[in-house]
Design a protein around this motif. Structure first.
Motif, PDB file in Angstrom:
ATOM      1  N   VAL A 227      30.163  44.223  47.300  1.00 35.35           N
ATOM      2  CA  VAL A 227      29.784  43.705  48.624  1.00 35.35           C
ATOM      3  C   VAL A 227      28.610  44.498  49.187  1.00 35.35           C
ATOM      4  N   ASP A 228      28.691  45.822  49.124  1.00 37.92           N
ATOM      5  CA  ASP A 228      27.570  46.639  49.606  1.00 37.92           C
ATOM      6  C   ASP A 228      26.337  46.450  48.739  1.00 37.92           C
ATOM      7  N   PHE A 229      26.563  46.321  47.454  1.00 33.74           N
ATOM      8  CA  PHE A 229      25.447  46.139  46.523  1.00 33.74           C
ATOM      9  C   PHE A 229      24.657  44.876  46.869  1.00 33.74           C
ATOM     10  N   ALA A 230      25.376  43.857  47.319  1.00 36.54           N
ATOM     11  CA  ALA A 230      24.749  42.571  47.630  1.00 36.54           C
ATOM     12  C   ALA A 230      24.423  42.419  49.118  1.00 36.54           C
ATOM     13  N   ARG A 231      24.530  43.517  49.871  1.00 35.36           N
ATOM     14  CA  ARG A 231      24.382  43.451  51.333  1.00 35.36           C
ATOM     15  C   ARG A 231      23.053  42.816  51.742  1.00 35.36           C
ATOM     16  N   GLU A 232      23.177  41.734  52.498  1.00 30.88           N
ATOM     17  CA  GLU A 232      22.025  41.015  53.064  1.00 30.88           C
ATOM     18  C   GLU A 232      20.992  40.626  52.010  1.00 30.88           C
ATOM     19  N   ALA A 233      21.487  40.357  50.821  1.00 26.96           N
ATOM     20  CA  ALA A 233      20.577  39.893  49.768  1.00 26.96           C
ATOM     21  C   ALA A 233      19.927  38.583  50.195  1.00 26.96           C
ATOM     22  N   ASP A 234      18.653  38.466  49.914  1.00 29.65           N
ATOM     23  CA  ASP A 234      17.979  37.196  50.181  1.00 29.65           C
ATOM     24  C   ASP A 234      18.462  36.132  49.211  1.00 29.65           C
ATOM     25  N   LEU A 235      18.774  36.559  47.991  1.00 29.78           N
ATOM     26  CA  LEU A 235      19.376  35.645  47.011  1.00 29.78           C
ATOM     27  C   LEU A 235      20.456  36.396  46.244  1.00 29.78           C
ATOM     28  N   LEU A 236      21.655  35.857  46.275  1.00 28.97           N
ATOM     29  CA  LEU A 236      22.773  36.414  45.510  1.00 28.97           C
ATOM     30  C   LEU A 236      23.184  35.379  44.467  1.00 28.97           C
ATOM     31  N   VAL A 237      23.074  35.748  43.204  1.00 30.98           N
ATOM     32  CA  VAL A 237      23.439  34.843  42.114  1.00 30.98           C
ATOM     33  C   VAL A 237      24.842  35.197  41.657  1.00 30.98           C
ATOM     34  N   MET A 238      25.747  34.236  41.762  1.00 33.03           N
ATOM     35  CA  MET A 238      27.128  34.487  41.333  1.00 33.03           C
ATOM     36  C   MET A 238      27.574  33.398  40.368  1.00 33.03           C
ATOM     37  N   HIS A 239      28.458  33.798  39.479  1.00 31.96           N
ATOM     38  CA  HIS A 239      28.890  32.914  38.398  1.00 31.96           C
ATOM     39  C   HIS A 239      30.242  32.289  38.721  1.00 31.96           C
ATOM     40  N   MET A 240      30.304  30.969  38.487  1.00 30.70           N
ATOM     41  CA  MET A 240      31.518  30.233  38.835  1.00 30.70           C
ATOM     42  C   MET A 240      31.993  29.385  37.644  1.00 30.70           C
ATOM     43  N   PRO A 241      32.429  30.063  36.594  1.00 28.62           N
ATOM     44  CA  PRO A 241      32.861  29.294  35.418  1.00 28.62           C
ATOM     45  C   PRO A 241      34.305  28.842  35.459  1.00 28.62           C
ATOM     46  N   VAL A 242      35.068  29.309  36.426  1.00 31.45           N
ATOM     47  CA  VAL A 242      36.496  28.957  36.414  1.00 31.45           C
ATOM     48  C   VAL A 242      36.896  28.270  37.709  1.00 31.45           C
ATOM     49  N   PRO A 243      37.879  27.389  37.642  1.00 26.31           N
ATOM     50  CA  PRO A 243      38.374  26.689  38.830  1.00 26.31           C
ATOM     51  C   PRO A 243      39.362  27.565  39.594  1.00 26.31           C
ATOM     52  N   PRO A 244      39.752  27.123  40.777  1.00 23.86           N
ATOM     53  CA  PRO A 244      40.649  27.949  41.601  1.00 23.86           C
ATOM     54  C   PRO A 244      42.010  28.192  40.964  1.00 23.86           C
ATOM     55  N   ASP A 245      42.438  27.275  40.099  1.00 21.66           N
ATOM     56  CA  ASP A 245      43.751  27.452  39.477  1.00 21.66           C
ATOM     57  C   ASP A 245      43.641  28.079  38.073  1.00 21.66           C
ATOM     58  N   ALA A 246      42.600  28.862  37.854  1.00 24.33           N
ATOM     59  CA  ALA A 246      42.399  29.501  36.552  1.00 24.33           C
ATOM     60  C   ALA A 246      43.592  30.383  36.190  1.00 24.33           C
ATOM     61  N   ASP A 247      43.857  30.465  34.882  1.00 26.15           N
ATOM     62  CA  ASP A 247      44.988  31.288  34.465  1.00 26.15           C
ATOM     63  C   ASP A 247      44.617  32.772  34.530  1.00 26.15           C
ATOM     64  N   GLU A 248      45.600  33.596  34.228  1.00 28.39           N
ATOM     65  CA  GLU A 248      45.434  35.038  34.412  1.00 28.39           C
ATOM     66  C   GLU A 248      44.322  35.605  33.536  1.00 28.39           C
ATOM     67  N   VAL A 249      44.219  35.095  32.318  1.00 24.57           N
ATOM     68  CA  VAL A 249      43.193  35.592  31.401  1.00 24.57           C
ATOM     69  C   VAL A 249      41.803  35.306  31.965  1.00 24.57           C
ATOM     70  N   ALA A 250      41.595  34.080  32.443  1.00 24.49           N
ATOM     71  CA  ALA A 250      40.298  33.710  33.010  1.00 24.49           C
ATOM     72  C   ALA A 250      39.987  34.530  34.255  1.00 24.49           C
ATOM     73  N   ARG A 251      41.002  34.797  35.063  1.00 20.90           N
ATOM     74  CA  ARG A 251      40.787  35.569  36.290  1.00 20.90           C
ATOM     75  C   ARG A 251      40.425  37.016  36.014  1.00 20.90           C
ATOM     76  N   LYS A 252      40.808  37.517  34.840  1.00 19.54           N
ATOM     77  CA  LYS A 252      40.402  38.883  34.489  1.00 19.54           C
ATOM     78  C   LYS A 252      38.902  38.964  34.248  1.00 19.54           C
ATOM     79  N   LEU A 253      38.328  37.838  33.853  1.00 19.78           N
ATOM     80  CA  LEU A 253      36.900  37.814  33.539  1.00 19.78           C
ATOM     81  C   LEU A 253      36.055  37.331  34.703  1.00 19.78           C
ATOM     82  N   HIS A 254      36.587  36.394  35.477  1.00 20.27           N
ATOM     83  CA  HIS A 254      35.726  35.700  36.444  1.00 20.27           C
ATOM     84  C   HIS A 254      36.409  35.542  37.800  1.00 20.27           C
TER      85      HIS A 254
END
Ligand SMILES: [Zn+2]
Length: 312
Positions: A227-254
């Motif tokens: 959060v601090d690293f991205a503080r007031e970033a003009d552009l924050l690129v984040m990865h969204m490869p998993v859905p909200p109901d992702a299993d535990e293995v996927a949540r460890k990664l993403h």
């Protein structure tokens, strides 16, 4: 997705892209003095019709910075009109194939350039089954044992190749690491360890003049320092490869869409670029983006290959 919902999804995407002001397809070189271009917006499975992760930062019409080089980046790099001669820095977030597999192809392409100056390249230190940057490059380029020994000149600048200035970023999850060897008069580079499970990975922060760009990479949202690293970033690129109901293995990664929105909101990022999609997150993209937006009040842009996001 049912056929009848496709127009709705397309309309939503058009709105999101329109909300990104001038964000659009190539060409990026003439878009302005500072732009970020998505080369690859997909993930590690060949089911999303996209290249894997890679981003270019264009400064004054030249592609100066490459962040990641996943499969497909080689093709998109050429389509974007980028030139190896112009590169000032390559940042590799981690050594999964969807972030690094096209690096040797791009290096080979560099043989045909007129470049003579060394090229700084940064990546994580090793841990567990994963090599650090130097081990990764040695596995490819070592003159005796490397899989691409014919490109070994990248290790020492011989054979008409330019030397890669290797910057191995140590694990330091609590605070950023400055990378002066990757920085120059145009931009400053910092890195932060992020936790996609057991894989050593680094997020990168670029300060180009007054503009801050943050590439969070694959991460599961569990490092509060992001959060601090991205503080007031003009552009924050984040990865969204998993859905909200992702299993535990996927949540460890993403991180889930909810976690992505919470981080972007807490950081006060001005624009959030969502990327690194897979079929499973594209299947319900409009709903997943809606979850992000329910927790984040800034501008959201949905990545596509070759999308250009002007920042100045
Ligand atoms: Zn990935």
């Amino acid at each position: 997705m049912p056929e009848m919902l496709k127009p709705i999804r397309l309309a939503l995407l058009a709105l999101l892209i329109a909300a990104g002001a001038e964000a659009g397809a190539a060409p990026c070189p003439a878009a302005g003095p500072l732009s970020v271009q998505v080369l690859g917006s997909g993930g590690p499975i060949a089911d999303d019709g996209r290249a894997s992760t890679a981003y270019l930062v264009w400064i004054d019409g030249a592609a100066r910075i490459l962040i990641d080089a996943g499969g497909g980046a080689f093709l998109r790099y050429g389509e974007a009109g980028a030139r190896f001669d112009d590169l000032d820095f390559i940042g590799l977030s981690h050594f999964h194939t969807d972030h690094s597999a096209d690096l040797p192809a791009l290096l080979k392409s560099g043989f045909f350039s007129r470049r003579t100056r060394p090229l700084p390249i940064a990546g994580p230190s090793g841990a567990g089954r994963f090599p650090g940057l130097s081990g990764f490059l040695s596995a490819m380029l070592d003159p005796e044992r490397g899989a691409y020994a014919y490109l070994s000149g990248y290790l020492d600048g011989s054979g008409g190749l330019v030397r890669l200035e290797q910057i191995e970023v140590p694990n330091s999850s609590a605070s950023p690491v400055a990378l002066p060897a990757a920085s120059n008069e145009q931009f400053v580079v910092e890195a932060l360890s992020v936790p996609p499970g057991p894989v050593p990975a680094r997020a990168f922060r670029l300060r180009v003049g007054e503009t801050t760009l943050v590439f969070a990479s694959d991460q599961n949202g569990s490092n509060p320092a992001l959060v601090d690293f991205a503080r007031e970033a003009d552009l924050l690129v984040m990865h969204m490869p998993v859905p909200p109901d992702a299993d535990e293995v996927a949540r460890k990664l993403h991180a889930t869409p909810e976690a992505i929105g919470a981080i972007a909101q807490a950081a006060g990022a001005k624009t959030l670029l969502l990327s690194h999609f897979m079929a499973r997150s594209l299947a319900n993209l409009d709903a997943n983006v809606g979850i992000v937006q329910s927790g984040y009040s800034g501008r959201v842009i949905v990545a596509e290959d070759l999308l250009c996001v002007p920042l100045l």
